[in-house]
Design a protein around this motif. Sequence first.
Motif, PDB file in Angstrom:
ATOM      1  N   ASN A 294       1.176 -10.118   1.960  1.00 30.32           N
ATOM      2  CA  ASN A 294       0.545 -10.986   2.958  1.00 30.32           C
ATOM      3  C   ASN A 294       0.311 -10.212   4.250  1.00 30.32           C
ATOM      4  N   ASP A 295      -0.528 -10.786   5.109  1.00 30.17           N
ATOM      5  CA  ASP A 295      -0.805 -10.179   6.411  1.00 30.17           C
ATOM      6  C   ASP A 295      -1.254  -8.728   6.210  1.00 30.17           C
ATOM      7  N   GLU A 296      -2.131  -8.558   5.223  1.00 30.44           N
ATOM      8  CA  GLU A 296      -2.390  -7.229   4.680  1.00 30.44           C
ATOM      9  C   GLU A 296      -3.426  -6.417   5.448  1.00 30.44           C
ATOM     10  N   GLU A 297      -3.895  -6.934   6.547  1.00 33.29           N
ATOM     11  CA  GLU A 297      -4.785  -6.152   7.398  1.00 33.29           C
ATOM     12  C   GLU A 297      -4.060  -5.838   8.706  1.00 33.29           C
ATOM     13  N   PRO A 298      -4.229  -4.613   9.195  1.00 34.70           N
ATOM     14  CA  PRO A 298      -5.164  -3.577   8.767  1.00 34.70           C
ATOM     15  C   PRO A 298      -4.571  -2.536   7.817  1.00 34.70           C
ATOM     16  N   ALA A 299      -3.342  -2.701   7.387  1.00 42.17           N
ATOM     17  CA  ALA A 299      -2.666  -1.615   6.678  1.00 42.17           C
ATOM     18  C   ALA A 299      -2.946  -1.628   5.178  1.00 42.17           C
ATOM     19  N   LEU A 300      -2.278  -2.506   4.451  1.00 38.50           N
ATOM     20  CA  LEU A 300      -2.416  -2.511   2.995  1.00 38.50           C
ATOM     21  C   LEU A 300      -3.863  -2.739   2.571  1.00 38.50           C
ATOM     22  N   GLY A 301      -4.555  -3.616   3.255  1.00 40.44           N
ATOM     23  CA  GLY A 301      -5.939  -3.911   2.886  1.00 40.44           C
ATOM     24  C   GLY A 301      -6.843  -2.710   2.989  1.00 40.44           C
ATOM     25  N   ARG A 302      -6.774  -2.003   4.138  1.00 36.23           N
ATOM     26  CA  ARG A 302      -7.641  -0.823   4.307  1.00 36.23           C
ATOM     27  C   ARG A 302      -7.227   0.285   3.339  1.00 36.23           C
ATOM     28  N   TRP A 303      -5.913   0.410   3.096  1.00 33.64           N
ATOM     29  CA  TRP A 303      -5.436   1.417   2.149  1.00 33.64           C
ATOM     30  C   TRP A 303      -5.963   1.120   0.747  1.00 33.64           C
TER      31      TRP A 303
ATOM     32  N   LYS B  74      -1.713  10.324   1.138  1.00 33.27           N
ATOM     33  CA  LYS B  74      -1.606   9.271   0.117  1.00 33.27           C
ATOM     34  C   LYS B  74      -1.522   7.884   0.732  1.00 33.27           C
ATOM     35  N   TRP B  75      -0.880   7.775   1.912  1.00 35.17           N
ATOM     36  CA  TRP B  75      -0.615   6.451   2.497  1.00 35.17           C
ATOM     37  C   TRP B  75      -1.463   6.198   3.736  1.00 35.17           C
ATOM     38  N   ASN B  76      -2.665   6.764   3.756  1.00 29.05           N
ATOM     39  CA  ASN B  76      -3.547   6.552   4.898  1.00 29.05           C
ATOM     40  C   ASN B  76      -3.774   5.064   5.153  1.00 29.05           C
ATOM     41  N   HIS B  77      -3.694   4.665   6.410  1.00 30.81           N
ATOM     42  CA  HIS B  77      -3.842   3.300   6.933  1.00 30.81           C
ATOM     43  C   HIS B  77      -2.539   2.511   6.958  1.00 30.81           C
ATOM     44  N   MET B  78      -1.506   2.971   6.260  1.00 32.58           N
ATOM     45  CA  MET B  78      -0.288   2.165   6.218  1.00 32.58           C
ATOM     46  C   MET B  78       0.391   2.055   7.579  1.00 32.58           C
ATOM     47  N   MET B  79       0.061   2.952   8.505  1.00 36.95           N
ATOM     48  CA  MET B  79       0.586   2.831   9.863  1.00 36.95           C
ATOM     49  C   MET B  79      -0.530   2.540  10.870  1.00 36.95           C
ATOM     50  N   ASP B  80      -1.516   1.792  10.412  1.00 38.74           N
ATOM     51  CA  ASP B  80      -2.602   1.389  11.320  1.00 38.74           C
ATOM     52  C   ASP B  80      -2.225   0.170  12.172  1.00 38.74           C
ATOM     53  N   GLN B  81      -1.125  -0.470  11.859  1.00 39.94           N
ATOM     54  CA  GLN B  81      -0.765  -1.711  12.529  1.00 39.94           C
ATOM     55  C   GLN B  81      -0.539  -1.496  14.026  1.00 39.94           C
TER      56      GLN B  81
ATOM     57  N   VAL C 248      -8.567  -0.598  -0.150  1.00 38.29           N
ATOM     58  CA  VAL C 248     -10.020  -0.383  -0.214  1.00 38.29           C
ATOM     59  C   VAL C 248     -10.326   1.098  -0.322  1.00 38.29           C
ATOM     60  N   GLU C 249      -9.644   1.905   0.483  1.00 43.40           N
ATOM     61  CA  GLU C 249      -9.908   3.354   0.451  1.00 43.40           C
ATOM     62  C   GLU C 249      -9.510   3.973  -0.880  1.00 43.40           C
TER      63      GLU C 249
END
Length: 948
Positions: free
Chosen positions: A196-205, A623-630, A207-208
């Motif tokens: 849940n609350d998957e943007e911007p981290a899990l969602g963008r990851w 590998k984990w790009n975007h996971m720290m975009d929050q 998609v990429e």
Amino acid sequence: MILLLSGGSVVSVYTVNAQASYITTKKTAKNFVLAFSGKTAPVYVSDSDYPGVIRAVRNLQVDIKNVSGANVTLLDDKAPSAKEIVIIGTIGKSILIDKLISTQKLNVAAIAGKWETFLIQVVEKPMKGVDQALVIAGSDKRGTIFGIYDLSKQIGVSPWHWWADVPPRRSSSLYVLPGRYIQGEPPVKYRGIFLNDEEPALGRWAVEKYGGFNHVFYEKVFELILRMKGNYLWPAMWWASFNSDDPLNPILADEYGIVMGTTHHEPMMRAHAEWRKSGTGPWNYEKNEAVLQQFWKEGIQRMASRESIISLGMRGDGDMAMSDDTNIALLEKIVKDQRAIIQSVTGKEPTATPQLWALYKEVQDYYDKGMRVPDDVTLLLCDDNWGNIRKLPKPGDKPRAGGYGIYYHFDYVGGPRNYKWLNTNQIERTWEQMNLAYQYGANQIWIVNVGDIKPMEFPIEFFLDYAWNPKLWNQDNLDAYVYLWAERQFGSEHAAAIASILTDYTRYNARRKPELLSPETYSIIHYREAERVVEEYNKLLKEAERIDEAMPAEYKDAFYQLVLHPVKASAVLNELYVTVAKNRWYATQGRAGTNGLAERAKILYQQDSVLSHYYNKEMASGKWNHMMDQTHIGYTGWQQPEKNVMPTVKTITLPVAASLGVAIDGSDSWWPQERKQAVLPVFDALHQQFYYIDIFNRGQTFFDFKIQATAPYITLSTKGGRVNNEQRVWILVNWKNVPPGKHQVPITITGAKSSITVMAIIDNIKPKITQPKTFVESNGYISIEAEHYARAIPSQRVQWKTIPNLGRTLSAVTTFPVTEKSEPITSSSPRLEYGVYLADSGSVNLKVYLSPTLNFHNTTGLRFGVSFDDETPQIINLHEDKSLKAWEQWVSDNVIVKVSRHSLQRQGYHTLKFWRIDPGVVLQKIVIETKETKPSYLGPPESYYLKK
């Protein structure tokens, strides 16, 4: 270990748990050889077994190779030819397992017909030509799968081998100890996670890496859940639709063995994203009944016979509350109509299809006002989104066929503030709250909102482990859980140190979510609170960096994800806010160090982004790009900022000439601006405090200073020096040389053509403390950590126990069993007693710091009593204030502070008593004020007490 006789020989029977290991790297005559010297035992699995079982066996094949370095041969039902083999299968689905049962080589009476159980046994002479077989037999599909992954974990493959890049624990030799390893039924039937609350981290990851939340993504999630013996999933849903985005998603979920559901506000197996995309008309049953019924019917048709739990009911559009005039009769009609659809589509009675009704937010109010659903529907009770359970069944309530469950949170979007960035969840608090749930019978479904999965790895696994076996873990061995978890990921060499880091950083982060931090959170003036907080984080960081230096290269990425990054990111953020606070304070005093602190704050702000960049772009080769975009810096309301925003800092223009300024420990004044005498907090012989004097420059030109005290027993950390910006001088007392009595000692600072005197009060009137565990007043207060009681008075049915690490400063104390009924206070009631020594008689304020437990039985509130000596106890209601504002403060501060007033007729010894009335009250800390304490977030540090 239990010894059983079977066929005239002794068979060892172990209960499989996180502490018992049946794998060894040492060879004995009776051990089963799984891998040795580049060879492995072949693995047999029937083609007729469940596809999910066969998938898990293939993963085991890879796991054994990754650990041992040797290839594993997979074979089907053909007659085994090797002397040592592995046989894996499900009772009733595996030809080989069924043959072992029919020939009485394998006794499955303990697991047959049970839910998700397995046994692992080394069988001697199981069939012609075979000397030994390692058998993994499951009672059902998931039972077999869990047995397979239990073996994987035991040989050294972490559930986080992919999701956190944890390397396997390599060993060329793997042996299984002889015996039967039996797994009981899990007490919690459905155990799962909610993405849940998957943007911007899990969602963008996603998609990429995968193009979205498709089956390639979800296969990784399914495997992760199963490796942790979970079985249930609510999929990502902010913009995605699990069933329609990729038709393979639900098919593979069922094949893997994952029970699917939809969130509390997505009824009838339909994602709300589907309604946004194709729904017609309003999301309003009174106005759009036919369209909504067809929408829901299609969801049940698509579900077909796949294992699912159907959410019932209806919330407002987009997970909002229904209108204020929503009536219970309408909601009951919605549920009735939904169940009619289920019956019509499935051709079965509704009782044959698992369903839940989530009492989330305002829906619980409907229940409290009398709304009911059929008995076979699971009532999914909820926390307050901040880890505090709102409602539990009462002892003696009529059992429900559908039972009760819990929806819990490690992540949240909403008021008073989002928290999504880092793990802030103490497993001690999770245990304490979920133990309440388990003991009160909410054990049908446990599901936890885990946000993006990362970086919640540690609490996720604890949640599912505890759901799997709630009887295994308790307040006395949670530290062992942390150690074992650290050991599984990183080996034994650094496990104790890593466990200590995990324990401490989660306690520090739980004090206040990072998103709620501000320059005003911790006091930069009183009790050196802000400095202590920064020192604590930096001490952890230093230890984490020491371990990181010693870590083998292959462990670096995992260590960064699971340990180093959360510690370092937290340390940087806390220091940033404290630095900004000091900068603003310095600016008001015209300190020469003001601008330097502004620059330091900018560097720390930049460091925060550098850490995120490394996590996203460099660690594990991106590998984990975007996971720290929050985003996490710059909140102005409950919702996250669009981007991080640097806190405002001050810069000043200094005059050229030097100018002396002095600030002292514990005061927000500075001299010479302040006209009153500068007086340090009292030094006393029992606490043996040390305080500081800050000597600072208010000009561009340096100056030299001297500092001297008139009493020889005063020790100064320096007697003089040069001040460019500032110098801190520590004041200590050589107590052996202090004459009895109370003394005022002037300390004079000279420099920049001026002089300032600071007074030190030296109290060497030492009370004769003879009673153990007696706390002594100093500077107008006594501060006590809850676990440091002098006596814990139980009753025949109630015991006091400490939960280590729970809370903001040290630990917490509460009563067990948690289901024991409420009792009015009598002279024999359970209580904690604290010995205190006060310098004078008179009125005192008593501040009691408690965990923010909610009124989970919907009574007038949870109560406790407090008293001194023989006075009549004052009854305090934890939940007297029912306002939203009060709750927001409770969860923001992660504590409830209750205040009472008491009149003491004499100075000297007193006994403070904390009385048990209701279960669930969790005490963290007590402060007695003889005069008002200085404002701070954590309260004053613990006072001196006689320990023996």
